[in-house]
Design a protein around this motif. Sequence first.
Motif, PDB file in Angstrom:
ATOM      1  N   ASP A 143       0.856  -1.172   0.000  1.00 19.95           N
ATOM      2  CA  ASP A 143       0.000   0.000   0.000  1.00 19.95           C
ATOM      3  C   ASP A 143       0.899   1.231   0.000  1.00 19.95           C
ATOM      4  N   PRO A 144       0.655   2.218  -0.886  1.00 22.90           N
ATOM      5  CA  PRO A 144       1.543   3.378  -0.954  1.00 22.90           C
ATOM      6  C   PRO A 144       1.702   4.119   0.370  1.00 22.90           C
ATOM      7  N   ALA A 145       0.611   4.260   1.113  1.00 25.39           N
ATOM      8  CA  ALA A 145       0.680   4.984   2.376  1.00 25.39           C
ATOM      9  C   ALA A 145       1.484   4.212   3.418  1.00 25.39           C
ATOM     10  N   VAL A 146       1.327   2.895   3.429  1.00 24.66           N
ATOM     11  CA  VAL A 146       2.096   2.065   4.361  1.00 24.66           C
ATOM     12  C   VAL A 146       3.584   2.124   4.021  1.00 24.66           C
ATOM     13  N   ILE A 147       3.916   1.977   2.749  1.00 23.68           N
ATOM     14  CA  ILE A 147       5.314   2.026   2.318  1.00 23.68           C
ATOM     15  C   ILE A 147       5.934   3.385   2.657  1.00 23.68           C
ATOM     16  N   ALA A 148       5.201   4.455   2.385  1.00 20.17           N
ATOM     17  CA  ALA A 148       5.708   5.797   2.686  1.00 20.17           C
ATOM     18  C   ALA A 148       5.959   5.967   4.176  1.00 20.17           C
ATOM     19  N   GLY A 149       5.048   5.438   4.992  1.00 15.03           N
ATOM     20  CA  GLY A 149       5.244   5.523   6.440  1.00 15.03           C
ATOM     21  C   GLY A 149       6.486   4.791   6.893  1.00 15.03           C
ATOM     22  N   GLN A 150       6.703   3.596   6.350  1.00 11.99           N
ATOM     23  CA  GLN A 150       7.903   2.845   6.721  1.00 11.99           C
ATOM     24  C   GLN A 150       9.171   3.583   6.274  1.00 11.99           C
ATOM     25  N   GLY A 151       9.057   4.318   5.172  1.00 10.80           N
ATOM     26  CA  GLY A 151      10.216   5.042   4.665  1.00 10.80           C
ATOM     27  C   GLY A 151      10.727   6.127   5.576  1.00 10.80           C
ATOM     28  N   THR A 152       9.908   6.539   6.560  1.00  7.86           N
ATOM     29  CA  THR A 152      10.373   7.562   7.494  1.00  7.86           C
ATOM     30  C   THR A 152      11.542   7.077   8.340  1.00  7.86           C
ATOM     31  N   VAL A 153      11.695   5.763   8.463  1.00  8.22           N
ATOM     32  CA  VAL A 153      12.895   5.221   9.127  1.00  8.22           C
ATOM     33  C   VAL A 153      14.141   5.687   8.375  1.00  8.22           C
ATOM     34  N   GLY A 154      14.084   5.645   7.050  1.00  8.28           N
ATOM     35  CA  GLY A 154      15.219   6.058   6.232  1.00  8.28           C
ATOM     36  C   GLY A 154      15.540   7.534   6.371  1.00  8.28           C
ATOM     37  N   LEU A 155      14.495   8.368   6.457  1.00 10.66           N
ATOM     38  CA  LEU A 155      14.734   9.798   6.650  1.00 10.66           C
ATOM     39  C   LEU A 155      15.511  10.059   7.935  1.00 10.66           C
ATOM     40  N   GLU A 156      15.162   9.355   8.991  1.00 10.99           N
ATOM     41  CA  GLU A 156      15.847   9.542  10.266  1.00 10.99           C
ATOM     42  C   GLU A 156      17.297   9.075  10.195  1.00 10.99           C
ATOM     43  N   ILE A 157      17.524   7.970   9.498  1.00  6.46           N
ATOM     44  CA  ILE A 157      18.888   7.443   9.391  1.00  6.46           C
ATOM     45  C   ILE A 157      19.804   8.446   8.708  1.00  6.46           C
ATOM     46  N   VAL A 158      19.393   8.959   7.553  1.00  7.68           N
ATOM     47  CA  VAL A 158      20.276   9.868   6.809  1.00  7.68           C
ATOM     48  C   VAL A 158      20.394  11.218   7.500  1.00  7.68           C
ATOM     49  N   ALA A 159      19.383  11.603   8.290  1.00  7.42           N
ATOM     50  CA  ALA A 159      19.484  12.857   9.041  1.00  7.42           C
ATOM     51  C   ALA A 159      20.487  12.725  10.176  1.00  7.42           C
ATOM     52  N   ASP A 160      20.496  11.571  10.857  1.00  6.86           N
ATOM     53  CA  ASP A 160      21.370  11.372  12.009  1.00  6.86           C
ATOM     54  C   ASP A 160      22.766  10.887  11.640  1.00  6.86           C
ATOM     55  N   ALA A 161      22.889  10.195  10.520  1.00  9.56           N
ATOM     56  CA  ALA A 161      24.187   9.672  10.084  1.00  9.56           C
ATOM     57  C   ALA A 161      24.278   9.782   8.563  1.00  9.56           C
ATOM     58  N   PRO A 162      24.470  10.990   8.028  1.00  8.66           N
ATOM     59  CA  PRO A 162      24.452  11.188   6.576  1.00  8.66           C
ATOM     60  C   PRO A 162      25.537  10.421   5.835  1.00  8.66           C
ATOM     61  N   GLU A 163      26.564   9.971   6.548  1.00  9.58           N
ATOM     62  CA  GLU A 163      27.634   9.216   5.881  1.00  9.58           C
ATOM     63  C   GLU A 163      27.242   7.784   5.559  1.00  9.58           C
ATOM     64  N   VAL A 164      26.163   7.280   6.132  1.00  8.65           N
ATOM     65  CA  VAL A 164      25.728   5.908   5.861  1.00  8.65           C
ATOM     66  C   VAL A 164      25.533   5.713   4.362  1.00  8.65           C
ATOM     67  N   ASP A 165      26.126   4.651   3.824  1.00  8.06           N
ATOM     68  CA  ASP A 165      26.038   4.410   2.382  1.00  8.06           C
ATOM     69  C   ASP A 165      25.357   3.092   2.033  1.00  8.06           C
ATOM     70  N   ALA A 166      25.005   2.284   3.027  1.00  9.06           N
ATOM     71  CA  ALA A 166      24.342   1.010   2.756  1.00  9.06           C
ATOM     72  C   ALA A 166      23.473   0.634   3.943  1.00  9.06           C
ATOM     73  N   LEU A 167      22.238   0.213   3.666  1.00  9.24           N
ATOM     74  CA  LEU A 167      21.304  -0.190   4.705  1.00  9.24           C
ATOM     75  C   LEU A 167      21.032  -1.681   4.598  1.00  9.24           C
ATOM     76  N   PHE A 168      21.327  -2.415   5.663  1.00 12.10           N
ATOM     77  CA  PHE A 168      21.027  -3.835   5.755  1.00 12.10           C
ATOM     78  C   PHE A 168      19.670  -3.961   6.432  1.00 12.10           C
ATOM     79  N   VAL A 169      18.713  -4.605   5.760  1.00 10.91           N
ATOM     80  CA  VAL A 169      17.343  -4.629   6.279  1.00 10.91           C
ATOM     81  C   VAL A 169      16.703  -5.983   6.031  1.00 10.91           C
ATOM     82  N   ALA A 170      15.933  -6.446   7.002  1.00 12.86           N
ATOM     83  CA  ALA A 170      15.188  -7.697   6.837  1.00 12.86           C
ATOM     84  C   ALA A 170      13.993  -7.467   5.919  1.00 12.86           C
ATOM     85  N   VAL A 171      13.692  -8.466   5.106  1.00 13.34           N
ATOM     86  CA  VAL A 171      12.493  -8.444   4.266  1.00 13.34           C
ATOM     87  C   VAL A 171      11.590  -9.562   4.735  1.00 13.34           C
TER      88      VAL A 171
END
Length: 301
Positions: A143-171
């Motif tokens: 669902d687009p709204a669900v996916i967008a909500g989960q994506g806020t995790v990514g916004l926080e990561i790059v805001a707090d650690a902008p040098e991060v270049d790879a995200l390891f994530v469970a699917v």
Amino acid sequence: MTRLPTPADVASAAERIAPYVRRTPMLRVTVDGRPLWLKLEQLQLTGSFKLRGATNALLSGPRPERVATVSGGNHGYAVGTAARLLDLPTRVHVPVFAAESKVRRIKETGAEVVRHETYPEANRAARLEGGEPGGLYVSAYDDPAVIAGQGTVGLEIVADAPEVDALFVAVGGGGGLAAGLALGAGRRIIAVEPEGCHCLHAALAAGQPVHTEVDSVAMSALGAAQAGDLTYAILRASGVESHLVSDAELLAARDRLWDEFRLAVEPAAAVPFALWLKDEVAAEHPCVVLCGANTDWTPES
């Protein structure tokens, strides 16, 4: 196919859900002499990232009269919690194999729980109910709204650690978190699944979502039999990298998170850390997302 969500949708979701979710911390650690960022999403309200997508889904359209969903645990707990915060009646349809600890948490939100013999049966019932006048069906991932909500995790990561270049994530539930991270972080995505729950890996190999068998100690959280159409399209376009780990490896990773950092997570959350520990995927500034902690597991003293 439904419109794919965009990075702008993730930014809008972040503003929309901010009053209801917790901004989770980042932890910088060194393991086996290698530096690593850990995103502590297991500290999210409800114990997993799922609250983000559920809350965004409930707030993204007209207010429904009632909510229905299907879940093996974390998503149902998140939808029940979000609905309680918004004063909406909710019914969660669950398969019989759902972990009792997670079903108990769903009931504690005030949601009604309906059990079914199989996940497909539960899903059909939830979709029918959510499609009735005044109803809203909340998908766990596609669902687009669900996916967008989960994506806020990514916004926080790059805001707090902008040098991060790879995200390891469970699917697991079809790839909603991984797809959201691809949109919200704009970084390299390394998707990791247990060998017995590998719907994304199979989809990428087949060139489309396909049915898979599910059998893993992490199946209560990662037990989707087929990747979602939306999540698959996003992840394929992002150039996602797909990897598998064994149950033994993910359980060892879970125990190590506790032994070394006193981080208690459910088996699913340890899956990306298990791959990182194998040191088979090079990344200069990696981040492992610890996605949830809804388990009755307690380490031995």
